[in-house]
Design a protein around this motif. Structure first.
Motif, PDB file in Angstrom:
ATOM      1  N   VAL A  79       0.867  -1.183   0.000  1.00 47.20           N
ATOM      2  CA  VAL A  79       0.000   0.000   0.000  1.00 47.20           C
ATOM      3  C   VAL A  79       0.900   1.229   0.000  1.00 47.20           C
ATOM      4  O   VAL A  79       1.817   1.329   0.810  1.00 47.20           O
ATOM      5  CB  VAL A  79      -0.917   0.021   1.238  1.00 47.20           C
ATOM      6  CG1 VAL A  79      -1.727   1.306   1.266  1.00 47.20           C
ATOM      7  CG2 VAL A  79      -1.835  -1.194   1.229  1.00 47.20           C
ATOM      8  N   ALA A  80       0.642   2.136  -0.914  1.00 51.36           N
ATOM      9  CA  ALA A  80       1.434   3.361  -1.020  1.00 51.36           C
ATOM     10  C   ALA A  80       0.515   4.572  -0.934  1.00 51.36           C
ATOM     11  O   ALA A  80      -0.578   4.578  -1.503  1.00 51.36           O
ATOM     12  CB  ALA A  80       2.233   3.391  -2.320  1.00 51.36           C
ATOM     13  N   SER A  98     -10.494   3.651   6.973  1.00 52.77           N
ATOM     14  CA  SER A  98     -11.782   3.240   7.523  1.00 52.77           C
ATOM     15  C   SER A  98     -11.641   1.948   8.328  1.00 52.77           C
ATOM     16  O   SER A  98     -10.606   1.278   8.292  1.00 52.77           O
ATOM     17  CB  SER A  98     -12.801   3.029   6.399  1.00 52.77           C
ATOM     18  OG  SER A  98     -12.479   1.884   5.641  1.00 52.77           O
ATOM     19  N   SER A  99     -12.680   1.593   9.035  1.00 52.81           N
ATOM     20  CA  SER A  99     -12.659   0.372   9.835  1.00 52.81           C
ATOM     21  C   SER A  99     -12.545  -0.877   8.969  1.00 52.81           C
ATOM     22  O   SER A  99     -12.123  -1.935   9.438  1.00 52.81           O
ATOM     23  CB  SER A  99     -13.924   0.281  10.703  1.00 52.81           C
ATOM     24  OG  SER A  99     -15.083   0.265   9.877  1.00 52.81           O
ATOM     25  N   SER A 100     -12.914  -0.753   7.675  1.00 51.96           N
ATOM     26  CA  SER A 100     -12.804  -1.876   6.746  1.00 51.96           C
ATOM     27  C   SER A 100     -11.509  -1.841   5.941  1.00 51.96           C
ATOM     28  O   SER A 100     -11.334  -2.623   5.001  1.00 51.96           O
ATOM     29  CB  SER A 100     -13.994  -1.888   5.779  1.00 51.96           C
ATOM     30  OG  SER A 100     -14.050  -0.674   5.038  1.00 51.96           O
ATOM     31  N   GLY A 101     -10.596  -0.931   6.281  1.00 57.12           N
ATOM     32  CA  GLY A 101      -9.285  -0.902   5.655  1.00 57.12           C
ATOM     33  C   GLY A 101      -9.163  -0.063   4.410  1.00 57.12           C
ATOM     34  O   GLY A 101      -8.112  -0.075   3.754  1.00 57.12           O
ATOM     35  N   VAL A 102     -10.197   0.697   4.048  1.00 53.07           N
ATOM     36  CA  VAL A 102     -10.140   1.534   2.846  1.00 53.07           C
ATOM     37  C   VAL A 102      -9.399   2.828   3.170  1.00 53.07           C
ATOM     38  O   VAL A 102      -9.738   3.528   4.124  1.00 53.07           O
ATOM     39  CB  VAL A 102     -11.545   1.847   2.309  1.00 53.07           C
ATOM     40  CG1 VAL A 102     -11.457   2.762   1.088  1.00 53.07           C
ATOM     41  CG2 VAL A 102     -12.278   0.565   1.970  1.00 53.07           C
ATOM     42  N   ILE A 103      -8.375   3.147   2.354  1.00 56.68           N
ATOM     43  CA  ILE A 103      -7.563   4.342   2.557  1.00 56.68           C
ATOM     44  C   ILE A 103      -8.057   5.453   1.627  1.00 56.68           C
ATOM     45  O   ILE A 103      -8.271   5.223   0.431  1.00 56.68           O
ATOM     46  CB  ILE A 103      -6.079   4.067   2.280  1.00 56.68           C
ATOM     47  CG1 ILE A 103      -5.559   2.979   3.226  1.00 56.68           C
ATOM     48  CG2 ILE A 103      -5.245   5.329   2.434  1.00 56.68           C
ATOM     49  CD1 ILE A 103      -4.128   2.580   2.969  1.00 56.68           C
ATOM     50  N   SER A 104      -8.239   6.621   2.176  1.00 53.70           N
ATOM     51  CA  SER A 104      -8.616   7.784   1.368  1.00 53.70           C
ATOM     52  C   SER A 104      -7.775   8.974   1.810  1.00 53.70           C
ATOM     53  O   SER A 104      -7.311   9.038   2.956  1.00 53.70           O
ATOM     54  CB  SER A 104     -10.111   8.093   1.496  1.00 53.70           C
ATOM     55  OG  SER A 104     -10.456   8.354   2.845  1.00 53.70           O
ATOM     56  N   GLY A 106      -7.679   5.316  -2.150  1.00 50.79           N
ATOM     57  CA  GLY A 106      -6.522   4.499  -2.490  1.00 50.79           C
ATOM     58  C   GLY A 106      -6.790   3.017  -2.290  1.00 50.79           C
ATOM     59  O   GLY A 106      -7.940   2.581  -2.196  1.00 50.79           O
ATOM     60  N   PRO A 107      -5.733   2.225  -2.214  1.00 53.61           N
ATOM     61  CA  PRO A 107      -5.882   0.778  -2.034  1.00 53.61           C
ATOM     62  C   PRO A 107      -6.389   0.440  -0.630  1.00 53.61           C
ATOM     63  O   PRO A 107      -6.392   1.288   0.268  1.00 53.61           O
ATOM     64  CB  PRO A 107      -4.464   0.248  -2.252  1.00 53.61           C
ATOM     65  CG  PRO A 107      -3.573   1.414  -1.908  1.00 53.61           C
ATOM     66  CD  PRO A 107      -4.328   2.641  -2.332  1.00 53.61           C
ATOM     67  N   SER A 108      -6.827  -0.790  -0.461  1.00 51.67           N
ATOM     68  CA  SER A 108      -7.375  -1.237   0.815  1.00 51.67           C
ATOM     69  C   SER A 108      -6.372  -2.144   1.532  1.00 51.67           C
ATOM     70  O   SER A 108      -5.514  -2.773   0.919  1.00 51.67           O
ATOM     71  CB  SER A 108      -8.691  -1.992   0.609  1.00 51.67           C
ATOM     72  OG  SER A 108      -9.661  -1.139   0.021  1.00 51.67           O
ATOM     73  N   ILE A 109      -6.523  -2.197   2.843  1.00 54.17           N
ATOM     74  CA  ILE A 109      -5.677  -3.043   3.689  1.00 54.17           C
ATOM     75  C   ILE A 109      -6.427  -4.338   3.991  1.00 54.17           C
ATOM     76  O   ILE A 109      -7.611  -4.313   4.316  1.00 54.17           O
ATOM     77  CB  ILE A 109      -5.311  -2.310   4.992  1.00 54.17           C
ATOM     78  CG1 ILE A 109      -4.473  -1.081   4.669  1.00 54.17           C
ATOM     79  CG2 ILE A 109      -4.568  -3.229   5.952  1.00 54.17           C
ATOM     80  CD1 ILE A 109      -4.227  -0.186   5.865  1.00 54.17           C
ATOM     81  N   GLN A 110      -5.730  -5.457   3.884  1.00 57.96           N
ATOM     82  CA  GLN A 110      -6.302  -6.756   4.188  1.00 57.96           C
ATOM     83  C   GLN A 110      -5.694  -7.322   5.470  1.00 57.96           C
ATOM     84  O   GLN A 110      -4.599  -6.919   5.872  1.00 57.96           O
ATOM     85  CB  GLN A 110      -6.070  -7.741   3.034  1.00 57.96           C
ATOM     86  CG  GLN A 110      -6.845  -7.413   1.776  1.00 57.96           C
ATOM     87  CD  GLN A 110      -6.666  -8.480   0.704  1.00 57.96           C
ATOM     88  OE1 GLN A 110      -5.627  -9.124   0.612  1.00 57.96           O
ATOM     89  NE2 GLN A 110      -7.701  -8.680  -0.096  1.00 57.96           N
TER      90      GLN A 110
END
Length: 259
Positions: free
Chosen positions: A139-140, A151-157, A167-171
């Motif tokens: 993730v960059a 976000s709590s679901s890993g979505v980066i903005s 941006g990309p999401s975290i898993q």
């Protein structure tokens, strides 16, 4: 009489291991994402003079037997993955997992897993841990990004030049038996045959924990419980040493009978 010496010696060794484990837990009371360890013990083989259920002289079965144990041994250590308390840091890239799951990072081209969410960005904007290991999937975040939100679901903005961008999401990764993970140090774990293979997923879904931005997860070590364990181990060590001393005095008394 000599069996008591060896049995007590195994007890003293077991308490030494318990103190070592307790000391490690206490040493990591402030380590981010640390999970306390518990030692499992088992009794050793028994010297069976009379087996339970053997036939008695009157034709009945003996309800009990005569079995003398040989001491104790350490079977293994179990990591307790209870939730640690969240600690606010205010840093945009710091994350705490509330629930099950691990962050996946790449260490020496191999996957590793951690509950330590104290991530930062490197010179290329990639999210890395404190040792520089890349978050996996990578993730960059652009270096000129502002108002970073996870976000709590890993979505980066974030915002670039006043424009909002997603941006990309975290898993996260989960394991059927997290206690089977191998401790690597540096707050990292490695997958083993005992842990089972990883299962990747989105935070907050299918049993995965949620993310909490600008927080990290503290250690789950309870100082009071560890101190009680320390005192118990110390007293048990003393009692085992007294058993050896008592056996020595009994042998000494027996040898004095022939004088």
């Amino acid at each position: 009489m000599l069996k008591a010496f060896y049995s007590s010696a195994t007890g003293m060794r077991a308490q030494e291991l318990l103190i070592d484990n307790t000391a490690n837990n206490l040493a990591n009371v402030n380590t981010t994402g640390f999970k306390k360890k518990h030692i499992n013990f088992a009794d050793l083989i028994y010297d069976t003079s009379k087996a339970p259920g053997a036939a008695a002289a009157n034709g009945q079965l003996k309800p009990i037997g005569l079995q003398i144990g040989s001491g104790v041994r350490a079977v293994g250590t179990t990591s307790i993955f209870s939730q640690g308390s969240p600690q606010e840091t205010g840093i945009d890239t710091h994350m705490a997992i509330e629930g099950d799951g691990f962050f996946k990072v790449t260490k020496d081209d191999l996957p590793a897993y951690t509950r330590d969410g104290s991530f930062v960005t490197n010179e290329q904007g990639q999210i890395v841990n404190s040792d520089g290991y890349l978050l996996d999937p990578q993730v960059a975040i652009p270096v000129d990004a502002t108002d970073i939100s996870i976000s709590s679901s890993g979505v980066i903005s974030y915002r670039i030049a006043g424009v909002s961008t997603t941006g990309p999401s975290i898993q996260l990764a989960r394991f059927a038996n997290p206690a089977g993970l191998q401790n690597l140090g540096s707050n990292l774990y490695a997958e083993t045959a005992a842990s089972g293979p990883e299962t990747l997923g989105i935070p907050g879904t299918a049993g995965f924990g949620q993310l909490r931005q600008r927080f990290v997860e503290g250690s789950n070590v309870e100082v009071v419980s560890e101190l009680v364990s320390l005192i118990t181990a110390q007293r048990a060590y003393e009692v085992n040493s007294r058993a050896i001393r008592a056996g020595d005095e009994m042998l000494s008394s027996a040898s004095d009978l022939v004088r």
